[in-house]
Design a protein around this motif. Structure first.
Motif, PDB file in Angstrom:
ATOM      1  N   ALA A 107      20.720 -38.372 -15.220  1.00 41.45           N
ATOM      2  CA  ALA A 107      19.815 -39.569 -14.544  1.00 41.45           C
ATOM      3  C   ALA A 107      18.780 -40.212 -15.838  1.00 41.45           C
ATOM      4  O   ALA A 107      18.894 -41.246 -15.956  1.00 41.45           O
ATOM      5  CB  ALA A 107      19.180 -38.807 -13.454  1.00 41.45           C
ATOM      6  N   THR A 127      14.909 -36.481  -9.725  1.00 37.76           N
ATOM      7  CA  THR A 127      15.519 -36.676  -8.673  1.00 37.76           C
ATOM      8  C   THR A 127      15.574 -35.953  -7.596  1.00 37.76           C
ATOM      9  O   THR A 127      15.420 -34.619  -7.555  1.00 37.76           O
ATOM     10  CB  THR A 127      17.049 -36.573  -9.608  1.00 37.76           C
ATOM     11  N   GLY A 239      14.619 -40.754  -8.857  1.00 38.70           N
ATOM     12  CA  GLY A 239      15.869 -41.105  -8.477  1.00 38.70           C
ATOM     13  C   GLY A 239      16.534 -40.391  -7.212  1.00 38.70           C
ATOM     14  O   GLY A 239      15.681 -39.689  -6.365  1.00 38.70           O
ATOM     15  N   GLY A 240      17.712 -40.234  -7.056  1.00 41.54           N
ATOM     16  CA  GLY A 240      18.402 -39.959  -5.936  1.00 41.54           C
ATOM     17  C   GLY A 240      18.448 -40.815  -4.759  1.00 41.54           C
ATOM     18  O   GLY A 240      17.680 -42.031  -4.779  1.00 41.54           O
ATOM     19  N   ASN A 282      20.974 -43.810  -7.185  1.00 38.30           N
ATOM     20  CA  ASN A 282      21.838 -42.689  -7.373  1.00 38.30           C
ATOM     21  C   ASN A 282      23.132 -42.789  -8.071  1.00 38.30           C
ATOM     22  O   ASN A 282      23.970 -42.201  -8.325  1.00 38.30           O
ATOM     23  CB  ASN A 282      22.234 -41.922  -5.951  1.00 38.30           C
TER      24      ASN A 282
END
Length: 300
Positions: A107, A127, A239-240, A282
């Motif tokens: 990421a 994340t 993130g995610g 993501n």
């Protein structure tokens, strides 16, 4: 063209990506629950590679030796412990260039290449998913750590207490856990429906839900503050899948500002760090998975 594979605890994403980071196609499948089913999935990947594919980049949970392409522990996918992607692809007589990277590190690589960490000297990606992953970029290189474990924020402790596992960041700040708890408050039949949870946060004033959300964002903000103190980054990106929710970033920034304002020592000592969503959310893992291959080929 490169094939990127992002192996998650619940889903595996695949995408074909060119050297400029343009994604031409992508698919998602449920993550296999056993090693035999996972190997069957890999076989399908190998058999489906087009002739023009220049390499495969894999993002995977666990401690990853990027040199030997070996996974240790495997995070939520315990059957991957000590699995070597290089050996398996070799057994299939496929000598295609291969890169394997921890998902959090992938990421941060993706965001450093084309996202919201471009041109940063020190940048961090956090994340939020089943656990809390991450990556740290310093002077254009991802921090691996002696045992390939740098950036495993899930293992950090919220407080000193026994048993230690119950106080780990990964369990407490899991996005999946937050959505499940929020869904129960709302009495949703689908306890994974994040869209309904955030819709309720935007359109209603359920005090129990608001309290849960604010506490969740406060804990994330506290983690970011600790990371700022340790690494002094120019920017931290989140993130995610949950990072697509603008309300989440808004509340994290609000809680972070509150932490600074209520501590005179922090006000005197710290410059506020920029906190943003990952530009690619993501999909950052997919881009970061192929970044080492793309860099290697472009340097030749």
């Amino acid at each position: 063209m490169f094939r990127a594979i992002d192996i998650g605890g619940t889903q595996i994403k695949q995408a074909d990506i060119d050297e400029n980071g343009e994604i031409s196609s992508s698919t998602e499948v449920e993550t296999p629950k056993t090693k035999s089913a996972f190997l069957a999935f890999l076989d399908k990947v190998i058999d489906s590679l087009p002739k023009e594919c220049q390499g495969i980049g894999i993002s995977c949970p666990g401690k990853i030796d990027a040199q030997t392409k070996t996974v240790y522990h495997g995070g939520s996918l315990e059957f991957l412990d000590q699995f070597s992607f290089a050996d398996y692809f070799g057994e299939k007589n496929r000598e295609i260039p291969l890169a394997v990277q921890n998902d959090g590190k992938a990421a941060v690589l993706g965001e450093y290449w084309l996202g919201n960490l471009q041109d940063t000297q020190i940048g961090i990606a956090l994340t939020l998913g089943t656990g809390v992953g991450g990556g740290i970029m310093i002077d254009g290189k991802v921090l691996e750590g002696k045992n390939f474990q740098a950036g495993e924020f899930s293992f950090l402790l919220n407080r000193a207490a026994w048993p230690a596992k119950e106080t780990m960041i990964g369990a407490d700040l899991s996005a999946a856990r937050f959505i499940k708890c929020a869904a129960k408050i709302l009495e949703l039949t689908d306890t994974t429906d994040g869209k309904k949870v955030f819709n309720a946060l935007s359109t209603s004033a359920n005090p129990e839900l608001v309290e849960l959300f604010e506490e969740y964002c406060f804990k994330i903000a506290a983690l970011l503050l600790n990371l700022q103190i340790m690494f002094d980054p120019e920017k931290i990106v989140i993130g995610g899948g949950i990072s697509a929710q603008a309300k989440l970033l808004e509340e994290i920034n609000h809680q972070y500002t509150q932490l600074l304002q209520h501590n005179p020592f922090y006000q005197q000592s710290l410059e506020p760090v920029k906190i943003e969503a990952c530009r690619f959310q993501n999909r950052a893992n997919l881009l970061g998975a192929i970044y080492p291959l793309r860099t290697e080929l472009s340097s030749k």
